[in-house]
Design a protein around this motif. Structure first.
Motif, PDB file in Angstrom:
ATOM      1  N   LEU A  26       0.912  -1.295  -0.117  1.00 13.70           N
ATOM      2  CA  LEU A  26       0.040  -0.149   0.067  1.00 13.70           C
ATOM      3  C   LEU A  26       0.917   1.289  -0.123  1.00 13.70           C
ATOM      4  O   LEU A  26       0.563   2.231  -0.763  1.00 13.70           O
ATOM      5  CB  LEU A  26      -1.223   0.057   1.200  1.00 13.70           C
ATOM      6  N   GLY A  27       1.910   1.194   0.869  1.00 11.65           N
ATOM      7  CA  GLY A  27       2.970   2.550   0.600  1.00 11.65           C
ATOM      8  C   GLY A  27       3.419   2.323  -0.834  1.00 11.65           C
ATOM      9  O   GLY A  27       3.661   3.711  -1.071  1.00 11.65           O
ATOM     10  N   MET A  28       3.707   1.355  -1.395  1.00 12.87           N
ATOM     11  CA  MET A  28       4.227   1.670  -2.694  1.00 12.87           C
ATOM     12  C   MET A  28       3.221   2.103  -3.776  1.00 12.87           C
ATOM     13  O   MET A  28       3.540   2.953  -4.534  1.00 12.87           O
ATOM     14  CB  MET A  28       4.740   0.328  -3.302  1.00 12.87           C
ATOM     15  N   LEU A  29       1.951   1.984  -3.609  1.00 13.42           N
ATOM     16  CA  LEU A  29       0.828   2.259  -4.267  1.00 13.42           C
ATOM     17  C   LEU A  29       0.647   3.832  -4.354  1.00 13.42           C
ATOM     18  O   LEU A  29       0.267   4.458  -4.977  1.00 13.42           O
ATOM     19  CB  LEU A  29      -0.396   1.498  -3.843  1.00 13.42           C
ATOM     20  N   THR A  30       0.788   4.269  -2.749  1.00  9.61           N
ATOM     21  CA  THR A  30       0.383   5.717  -2.480  1.00  9.61           C
ATOM     22  C   THR A  30       1.443   6.839  -2.845  1.00  9.61           C
ATOM     23  O   THR A  30       1.359   7.777  -3.122  1.00  9.61           O
ATOM     24  CB  THR A  30      -0.075   5.796  -0.957  1.00  9.61           C
ATOM     25  N   SER A  35      -0.586   6.415  -8.306  1.00 14.20           N
ATOM     26  CA  SER A  35      -1.358   6.510  -6.946  1.00 14.20           C
ATOM     27  C   SER A  35      -2.717   6.745  -7.156  1.00 14.20           C
ATOM     28  O   SER A  35      -3.055   7.627  -8.119  1.00 14.20           O
ATOM     29  CB  SER A  35      -0.763   7.245  -5.952  1.00 14.20           C
ATOM     30  N   PRO A  36      -3.544   6.254  -6.406  1.00 15.31           N
ATOM     31  CA  PRO A  36      -5.029   6.675  -6.490  1.00 15.31           C
ATOM     32  C   PRO A  36      -5.311   8.112  -6.005  1.00 15.31           C
ATOM     33  O   PRO A  36      -4.587   8.649  -5.290  1.00 15.31           O
ATOM     34  CB  PRO A  36      -5.627   5.575  -5.332  1.00 15.31           C
ATOM     35  N   SER A  37      -6.559   8.744  -6.433  1.00 11.40           N
ATOM     36  CA  SER A  37      -6.781   9.945  -6.189  1.00 11.40           C
ATOM     37  C   SER A  37      -8.015  10.271  -5.640  1.00 11.40           C
ATOM     38  O   SER A  37      -8.817   9.337  -5.655  1.00 11.40           O
ATOM     39  CB  SER A  37      -6.477  10.875  -7.354  1.00 11.40           C
ATOM     40  N   GLY A  38      -8.339  11.375  -4.972  1.00 10.27           N
ATOM     41  CA  GLY A  38      -9.492  11.574  -4.492  1.00 10.27           C
ATOM     42  C   GLY A  38      -9.856  10.783  -3.366  1.00 10.27           C
ATOM     43  O   GLY A  38      -9.048  10.365  -2.319  1.00 10.27           O
ATOM     44  N   VAL A  39     -11.112  10.151  -3.050  1.00  9.05           N
ATOM     45  CA  VAL A  39     -11.497   9.294  -2.307  1.00  9.05           C
ATOM     46  C   VAL A  39     -10.687   8.190  -2.155  1.00  9.05           C
ATOM     47  O   VAL A  39     -10.378   7.614  -0.934  1.00  9.05           O
ATOM     48  CB  VAL A  39     -13.116   9.080  -2.428  1.00  9.05           C
ATOM     49  N   VAL A  43      -8.849   6.345   1.208  1.00 11.32           N
ATOM     50  CA  VAL A  43      -9.144   4.976   1.525  1.00 11.32           C
ATOM     51  C   VAL A  43      -7.763   4.177   1.797  1.00 11.32           C
ATOM     52  O   VAL A  43      -7.364   3.251   2.830  1.00 11.32           O
ATOM     53  CB  VAL A  43     -10.108   4.431   0.867  1.00 11.32           C
ATOM     54  N   VAL A  44      -6.887   4.286   0.809  1.00 14.71           N
ATOM     55  CA  VAL A  44      -5.648   3.535   0.742  1.00 14.71           C
ATOM     56  C   VAL A  44      -4.668   4.127   1.679  1.00 14.71           C
ATOM     57  O   VAL A  44      -4.059   3.265   2.395  1.00 14.71           O
ATOM     58  CB  VAL A  44      -4.930   3.503  -0.766  1.00 14.71           C
TER      59      VAL A  44
END
Length: 187
Positions: A26-30, A35-39, A43-44
């Motif tokens: 999850l750290g790699m993802l953020t 990386s995901p944006s917004g909501v 959540v991540v």
């Protein structure tokens, strides 16, 4: 009672490495440009923090039970000072290093709003060291006759390695610029 502590120590060790791996992924993802944006980002990040808290809790129980059970010689000092255990000092020492780095990451994360961003980031990047140390500790000291437990640790190793490679390949121009500046500052 000692047998219960032994099983609890092993179970919390496996839970810890699974949770640490999830936190790493999850750290790699953020931290990537993908990386995901917004909501989804919130959540991540919330999941990353919650699983990190869970991993820390399991790690505390793991350490306490490893000290309390008497099958092997691990005391409180060995849980804090690397390479001082009376049992498999090198491999226990890797786990101790991982615990020490985990403590540094947790403390600086709790104090993040009071620390300079650069200091927090420098300590947080030690996760790249603590996770493989924890994996090596788990693989080398996997003392269970159950074949599933070492396979869980190996699966975590593969999953984490894939996440790290993905993160390294998922860079953008801004990340490259920041790395170049950081390298110049450290030289």
């Amino acid at each position: 009672m000692n047998e219960v502590l032994w099983y609890l120590s092993r179970a919390t060790g496996v839970a810890s490495i699974v949770l640490l791996t999830a936190v790493l992924v999850l750290g790699m993802l953020t931290a990537s440009r993908r990386s995901p944006s917004g909501v989804r980002s919130a959540v991540v990040m919330g999941l990353h923090r919650s699983l990190a808290l869970g991993a820390s809790a399991f790690l505390v129980v793991r350490i306490a039970t490893a000290i309390a059970e008497t099958y092997v010689d691990i005391d409180l000092i060995s849980a804090i000072v690397p390479f001082t255990a009376g049992y498999e000092a090198a491999w226990v020492g890797l786990g101790t290093l991982a615990v020490d780095l985990t403590a540094a990451v947790v403390v600086t994360s709790l104090l993040r709003h009071r620390l300079p961003e650069r200091a927090w980031r420098a300590v947080h990047l030690t996760a790249f060291a603590l996770w493989p140390l924890a994996v090596a500790h788990g693989i080398t000291l996997g003392t269970s006759d159950e074949p599933v437990l070492p396979l869980v640790t190996i699966a975590c190793a593969v999953t984490g390695a894939v996440a790290v490679v993905w993160r390294v390949l998922a860079t953008d121009a801004d990340t490259e610029r920041r790395r170049a500046v950081a390298l110049q500052e450290w030289s």
